[in-house]
Enzyme design. Structure first.
Site, short mmCIF file in Angstrom:
data_model
loop_
_atom_site.label_atom_id
_atom_site.label_comp_id
_atom_site.label_asym_id
_atom_site.label_seq_id
_atom_site.Cartn_x
_atom_site.Cartn_y
_atom_site.Cartn_z
CG HIS A 19 4.26 -1.02 -3.54
ND1 HIS A 19 3.37 -2.06 -3.48
CD2 HIS A 19 3.87 -0.27 -4.62
CE1 HIS A 19 2.49 -1.95 -4.47
NE2 HIS A 19 2.78 -0.86 -5.16
CD GLU A 31 -7.73 -0.46 3.02
OE1 GLU A 31 -8.22 -1.57 2.73
OE2 GLU A 31 -6.93 -0.31 3.99
CE1 TYR A 48 -6.21 -0.01 10.93
CE2 TYR A 48 -4.19 -0.94 11.80
CZ TYR A 48 -5.30 -0.15 11.96
OH TYR A 48 -5.52 0.50 13.16
CE1 TYR A 57 -2.83 -1.86 -10.24
CE2 TYR A 57 -1.53 -3.46 -9.02
CZ TYR A 57 -2.02 -2.18 -9.17
OH TYR A 57 -1.72 -1.22 -8.24
#
Length: 234
Positions: free
Chosen positions: A12, A105, A115, A126
């Protein structure tokens, strides 16, 4: 610029860079798999930052003067930005980002907006498959312009089509996908996504990046072989 705090994780990262029309730059930063601090404005996780090209901070950034906020932050509440592009006509910033299990998204990013991640999302855990966060909408949270459920497509590179070879594509938004292994074409009506088409499934390739070439053609970077492919429509 250096992301703070440092992280030992290897996922990430985000890290897409887009140059704005005013000479500044946006940098999309992932949450580094640390959901607990994304909503704080005192760190860079899950943020888009805006800098001048010399690394200084633009005087009109939205959180300058906000107590406890890092002044380089442009927007917050992002998970893992994998595609980012400036819309040619408006100069606005569009991004895509990975959700967890579902909840990928498309977002149109504006200064100072939140957001949602991880409070507001369409994604699911998960392991437990339970919804993540508090729901899919809340006051003060910007809704996505488009999202994918229940299965993630894992969006990657993002580009606006500005060529003339396929007139019906002009102004459309294209994104590669990793898990989906397709090229997705999104038709826009102003700032709304009104249609989705999936292309090139026969390639069975993870499409890492999509770019408009200087010749007006659309180019793809596919991950398994590292090939660059030109999209030609007969």
């Amino acid at each position: 610029f250096r992301q703070q705090p440092s992280s030992a994780t290897d996922i990430h990262f985000g890290s897409r860079i887009v140059f704005a029309a005013d000479g500044t730059m946006w940098v999309g930063l992932g949450d580094r798999n640390d959901n607990q601090i994304v909503q704080s404005l005192g760190n860079h996780y899950g943020k888009i930052i805006r800098l001048n090209l010399d690394g200084s901070i633009p005087a009109d950034n939205p959180f300058i003067g906000t107590p406890g906020a890092l002044p380089e932050i442009w927007s917050t509440g992002h998970r893992n930005i994998q595609g980012a592009v400036r819309e040619p006509a408006s100069g606005k910033l569009w991004i895509n980002e990975h959700g967890p299990r579902g909840g990928d998204e498309i977002n149109l990013v504006s200064a100072g907006r939140n957001y949602g991640w991880p409070r507001i999302t369409y994604g699911r855990d998960y392991v437990t498959f339970e919804p993540v966060g508090e729901g899919t909408e809340a006051p003060g949270i910007e809704p996505p312009r488009h999202y994918w459920v229940p299965t993630s497509v894992a969006p990657a590179g993002l580009a606006f089509y500005t060529g003339s070879a396929v007139p019906g594509w002009r102004g459309n938004l294209f994104l590669g996908t990793l898990q989906g292994q397709v090229l997705i074409r999104l038709t826009l009506d102003g700032e709304r996504v009104v249609a989705e088409e999936r292309l090139l499934a026969e390639l069975q390739e993870r499409i890492r990046d999509v770019r408009m070439g200087p010749d007006g053609n659309l180019y793809l970077l596919v991950e398994s072989s590292g090939r660059i492919l030109r999209v030609v429509v007969d």
